[in-house]
Design a protein around this motif. Structure first.
Motif, short mmCIF file in Angstrom:
data_model
loop_
_atom_site.label_atom_id
_atom_site.label_comp_id
_atom_site.label_asym_id
_atom_site.label_seq_id
_atom_site.Cartn_x
_atom_site.Cartn_y
_atom_site.Cartn_z
N GLN A 173 45.83 1.99 39.36
CA GLN A 173 46.18 3.36 38.98
C GLN A 173 44.94 4.24 38.86
OE1 GLN A 173 48.47 2.75 35.38
NE2 GLN A 173 50.40 2.45 36.53
N ALA A 174 43.88 3.66 38.30
CA ALA A 174 42.64 4.43 38.17
C ALA A 174 42.05 4.77 39.55
CB ALA A 174 41.63 3.65 37.33
N GLN A 175 42.08 3.80 40.46
CA GLN A 175 41.59 4.07 41.82
C GLN A 175 42.45 5.12 42.52
OE1 GLN A 175 41.55 0.22 43.65
NE2 GLN A 175 39.65 -0.44 42.62
N ASN A 176 43.76 5.04 42.34
CA ASN A 176 44.65 6.04 42.93
C ASN A 176 44.37 7.42 42.36
OD1 ASN A 176 47.21 6.76 44.48
ND2 ASN A 176 47.75 7.39 42.40
N GLY A 177 44.16 7.48 41.04
CA GLY A 177 43.85 8.76 40.42
C GLY A 177 42.56 9.35 40.96
N ALA A 178 41.54 8.49 41.15
CA ALA A 178 40.27 8.98 41.70
C ALA A 178 40.46 9.49 43.13
CB ALA A 178 39.23 7.86 41.66
N ALA A 179 41.31 8.78 43.91
CA ALA A 179 41.57 9.22 45.29
C ALA A 179 42.29 10.55 45.32
CB ALA A 179 42.38 8.15 46.03
N VAL A 180 43.24 10.72 44.41
CA VAL A 180 43.96 12.00 44.33
C VAL A 180 43.00 13.13 43.96
CG1 VAL A 180 45.77 13.27 43.11
CG2 VAL A 180 46.17 10.91 43.81
N VAL A 181 42.05 12.83 43.07
CA VAL A 181 41.05 13.84 42.71
C VAL A 181 40.25 14.26 43.95
CG1 VAL A 181 38.92 14.24 41.42
CG2 VAL A 181 40.88 13.18 40.29
N ARG A 182 39.82 13.26 44.72
CA ARG A 182 39.06 13.59 45.93
C ARG A 182 39.92 14.40 46.92
NH1 ARG A 182 37.31 8.22 45.06
NH2 ARG A 182 38.75 7.44 46.67
N GLN A 183 41.19 14.06 47.01
CA GLN A 183 42.09 14.80 47.89
C GLN A 183 42.21 16.25 47.46
OE1 GLN A 183 46.26 13.68 47.74
NE2 GLN A 183 46.46 13.97 49.96
N ARG A 184 42.38 16.44 46.17
CA ARG A 184 42.49 17.83 45.68
C ARG A 184 41.16 18.58 45.84
NH1 ARG A 184 46.91 16.36 46.08
NH2 ARG A 184 48.65 16.59 44.62
N GLN A 185 40.06 17.86 45.71
CA GLN A 185 38.77 18.50 45.96
C GLN A 185 38.65 18.96 47.41
OE1 GLN A 185 36.14 15.35 44.66
NE2 GLN A 185 35.82 16.27 42.63
N ALA A 186 39.13 18.12 48.34
CA ALA A 186 39.10 18.51 49.75
C ALA A 186 40.01 19.70 50.01
CB ALA A 186 39.52 17.33 50.62
N GLN A 187 41.17 19.74 49.38
CA GLN A 187 42.08 20.88 49.54
C GLN A 187 41.45 22.15 48.99
OE1 GLN A 187 45.75 19.65 47.70
NE2 GLN A 187 46.35 18.36 49.45
N LEU A 188 40.76 22.02 47.87
CA LEU A 188 40.07 23.18 47.32
C LEU A 188 38.97 23.65 48.26
CD1 LEU A 188 39.46 25.19 45.07
CD2 LEU A 188 38.07 23.42 43.95
N ALA A 189 38.22 22.70 48.80
CA ALA A 189 37.16 23.08 49.74
C ALA A 189 37.76 23.77 50.98
CB ALA A 189 36.36 21.85 50.15
N GLN A 190 38.90 23.26 51.49
CA GLN A 190 39.54 23.88 52.64
C GLN A 190 40.01 25.29 52.30
OE1 GLN A 190 39.94 22.68 55.88
NE2 GLN A 190 40.58 24.80 56.19
N ALA A 191 40.58 25.46 51.11
CA ALA A 191 41.02 26.79 50.68
C ALA A 191 39.85 27.75 50.59
CB ALA A 191 41.75 26.69 49.34
N ARG A 192 38.71 27.26 50.09
CA ARG A 192 37.54 28.12 50.02
C ARG A 192 37.00 28.46 51.41
NH1 ARG A 192 34.64 24.97 44.90
NH2 ARG A 192 35.78 26.12 43.25
N VAL A 193 37.06 27.47 52.34
CA VAL A 193 36.64 27.74 53.72
C VAL A 193 37.53 28.82 54.35
CG1 VAL A 193 36.51 26.75 56.04
CG2 VAL A 193 35.55 25.51 54.10
N ASP A 194 38.84 28.69 54.18
CA ASP A 194 39.76 29.69 54.72
C ASP A 194 39.50 31.06 54.11
OD1 ASP A 194 40.93 27.82 56.35
OD2 ASP A 194 42.61 27.41 54.98
N LEU A 195 39.18 31.06 52.81
CA LEU A 195 38.85 32.34 52.18
C LEU A 195 37.59 32.93 52.81
CD1 LEU A 195 39.27 34.47 50.00
CD2 LEU A 195 37.97 33.00 48.41
N GLY A 196 36.60 32.07 53.07
CA GLY A 196 35.38 32.57 53.72
C GLY A 196 35.64 33.07 55.13
N ARG A 197 36.62 32.47 55.81
CA ARG A 197 36.92 32.89 57.18
C ARG A 197 37.61 34.25 57.25
NH1 ARG A 197 39.00 26.99 59.46
NH2 ARG A 197 36.90 26.17 59.94
N THR A 198 38.04 34.77 56.11
CA THR A 198 38.57 36.14 56.12
C THR A 198 37.46 37.16 56.37
OG1 THR A 198 38.32 36.34 53.71
CG2 THR A 198 40.42 35.49 54.55
N GLU A 199 36.21 36.74 56.23
CA GLU A 199 35.08 37.60 56.56
C GLU A 199 34.63 37.27 57.98
OE1 GLU A 199 32.13 36.90 53.60
OE2 GLU A 199 33.15 38.13 52.08
N ILE A 200 34.86 38.20 58.90
CA ILE A 200 34.50 38.01 60.31
C ILE A 200 33.04 38.44 60.47
CG2 ILE A 200 35.13 38.49 62.68
CD1 ILE A 200 37.31 37.14 61.01
#
Length: 434
Positions: A173-200
Motif C-alpha cells: 500500500q505504501a509503494q502504491n501510494g508513492a506511485a500515485v504521488v509520482r503520477q499526480r506529480q507528472a499530471q501537475l507537470a503536464q498541466a503546467r507545460v500546457d499552461l506554458g504552451r498558451t504563450e506562443i
C-alpha cells in the motif's frame, strides 16, 4: 480621219505587243531564281544556358503553431515584425489551463496525504511485527523450561505469521501510494507545460512574413498544430526554387553561375549559383521536372518572398568558337528531297524545323545548348543554287550555334532564309483574259 486611224493603229499595236509579252511570260519564260538571305559564319564567344522561372523564398522559413487549443487572447506580432528567439508573440486564453493546474495541485496534495497515512500504517505494522517476534522468542524459551504449554507457543507463532503478512500488505500500500504521488506529480507537470504552451514564442530570430490568425480566433490543435505565423529567419539570404525539364536537368551542376530578374525591378539582374538539384521528380500533365535551387543574395532586402524570378543558368561557356545563326540550321530549300530533317539530325539542344530550342515544361523551362549533334547548312554555289554542307554542331545560346566540325571558314556566307518579294518590282504581264 487620218489622226483617228493612226491612233487606232497605235493602240492595236500596243495591245498586241502586250498580249504577246504576257503570253511569253506565262507560257515560255523561266521562273525567276529565288533570292536568299545570307549570314556569315563568324568567330566569337558563346554561352549555353537553361532558362526557367521560379519563386523566391527565404532559405529558412519556420511555421509557428500551437500545441494546445483555445481562444487567442492577445497577439504581440504583426506582418514584418522583427522578433527574437523566445520572444512572446501571442497568448492563448490561459484560464482553463490555470484551473487544470490548480486541480492537479489539489490532487497531488490529496494523494500525498494518503501516502503519509499509508506510511504511518506501515510503521505501525512493523512495530506489531517486532512485538510478535519478541513474544514468540519468550514463549519458545518458556516451553523449553516447561513453564507454559506448547499451545501457547503455537498461538505466538500464528500471531507472528499474521504480522508478517500485514507488513507485506502495508508495504504494498505504501509503494502504491508513492506511485500515485509520482503520477499526480507528472499530471501537475503536464498541466503546467500546457499552461506554458498558451504563450506562443518565436523559435528563431527573424521577420514575421505571415500572420494567419486574429485576436479572438479559436485555435483547434487536435490532429496537427495549426499555423499561426510564418517567420523568415534571414531575409538577406534568399533562394529561388525553379522547375527544370528532364531534358535539361542533365546539364545542371552544383556551383554553376546563374542570374535572374524580377518584374519588380525591370532591367536589374541578380546574381546567384546552383546550390541544390533535388532528386525528387514532379510529374504534371505527363511532363517530368526537377526542382533546382538557386542561391540569391539579398543584402539590400529589395527581394521579397514569393516574387517570381526569371532564371538563366549558365551551363557552358566558350570564349572563341565558330558560330552560325540558328536560322541557317533550320533552313531547307523548297523542293529539296531532304526538306525535313530526320530525328537523328536533331540531337538534344539542336534546333529542329521551326526553330524550337529544346523542350519546355511547367514553370517556363527552356533549354539552350545541349550536346553535340549533326546538322546541315546551305550555301550559294557558283550557279546561284543552294548547296548542302554537313556540319557537326556544339552548344548554342538560342540564337547562334557552335560549329565543331565543318569545311566552312569564318566569313563564309550561309543561307538563313528566302528574301521577301514585297520590295521586288512587279513584273509586267499581259492583259487578263476572261
Amino acid at each position: 480621219m487620218n489622226s483617228r486611224r493612226i491612233a487606232l493603229t497605235g493602240f492595236t499595236v500596243i495591245f498586241l505587243a502586250g498580249l504577246g509579252y504576257g503570253g511569253y511570260r506565262f507560257f515560255l519564260a523561266p521562273p525567276d531564281s529565288p533570292k536568299y538571305k545570307l549570314a556569315k559564319c563568324e568567330n566569337g564567344p558563346l554561352t549555353a544556358t537553361v532558362a526557367a522561372t521560379g519563386t523566391l523564398n527565404p532559405v529558412v522559413s519556420v511555421q509557428v503553431g500551437s500545441q494546445v487549443s483555445g481562444q487567442l487572447k492577445e497577439i504581440f506580432a504583426d506582418f514584418n515584425s522583427e522578433v527574437k528567439a523566445t520572444q512572446l508573440i501571442a497568448r492563448i486564453d490561459p484560464e482553463i489551463f490555470e484551473q487544470k493546474v490548480r486541480q492537479a495541485e489539489a490532487d497531488l496534495e490529496a494523494v500525498r496525504a494518503t501516502a503519509l497515512t499509508q506510511r504511518a500504517d506501515l510503521l505501525r505494522v512493523e512495530s506489531i511485527l517486532r512485538e510478535a517476534q519478541r513474544d514468540y522468542a519468550r514463549k519458545k524459551t518458556l516451553v523449553v523450561k516447561n513453564f507454559i504449554s506448547s499451545s501457547e507457543l503455537d498461538k505466538a507463532e500464528s500471531a507472528l505469521d499474521t504480522a508478517k503478512a500485514q507488513l507485506e500488505v502495508a508495504r504494498a500500500q505504501a509503494q502504491n501510494g508513492a506511485a500515485v504521488v509520482r503520477q499526480r506529480q507528472a499530471q501537475l507537470a503536464q498541466a503546467r507545460v500546457d499552461l506554458g504552451r498558451t504563450e506562443i514564442r518565436s523559435p528563431v530570430d527573424g521577420v514575421v512574413v505571415k500572420r494567419s490568425v486574429d485576436r479572438g480566433q479559436t485555435v483547434a490543435a487536435s490532429l496537427q498544430a495549426p499555423e499561426l505565423f510564418v517567420i523568415a529567419q534571414n531575409l538577406t539570404d534568399m533562394q529561388v526554387e525553379t522547375s527544370i525539364d528532364e531534358a535539361d536537368v542533365g546539364r545542371i551542376r552544383l556551383g554553376q553561375k546563374a542570374s535572374f530578374t524580377v518584374d519588380a525591378f525591370p532591367g536589374r539582374s541578380f546574381a546567384g549559383a546552383v546550390k541544390q538539384v533535388r532528386k525528387a521528380a514532379k510529374v504534371e500533365s505527363n511532363v517530368v521536372t526537377y526542382t533546382v535551387v538557386i542561391s540569391a543574395n539579398n543584402a539590400d532586402l529589395s527581394l521579397l518572398p514569393g516574387m517570381t524570378a526569371n532564371v538563366r543558368i549558365v551551363t557552358a561557356y566558350k570564349e572563341q568558337v565558330l558560330r552560325v545563326p540558328n536560322a541557317a540550321l533550320r533552313f531547307r530549300p523548297a523542293g529539296n528531297p531532304d526538306e525535313k530533317s530526320t530525328p537523328a539530325e536533331r540531337q538534344p539542344g539542336q534546333p529542329g524545323p521551326g526553330g524550337g530550342m529544346g523542350r519546355g515544361g511547367p514553370g517556363g523551362t527552356g533549354g539552350k545548348g545541349g550536346g553535340a549533334g549533326m546538322g546541315k547548312l546551305w550555301v550559294v554555289d557558283a550557279d546561284g543554287r543552294p548547296k548542302a554542307v554537313a556540319v557537326k554542331t556544339g552548344i548554342n545560346d538560342g540564337n547562334q550555334t557552335e560549329l565543331l566540325e565543318s569545311e566552312l571558314a569564318p566569313g563564309t556566307e550561309v543561307i538563313v532564309g528566302i528574301a521577301s518579294a514585297a520590295n521586288k518590282p512587279a513584273a509586267p504581264g499581259g492583259l487578263r483574259m476572261f
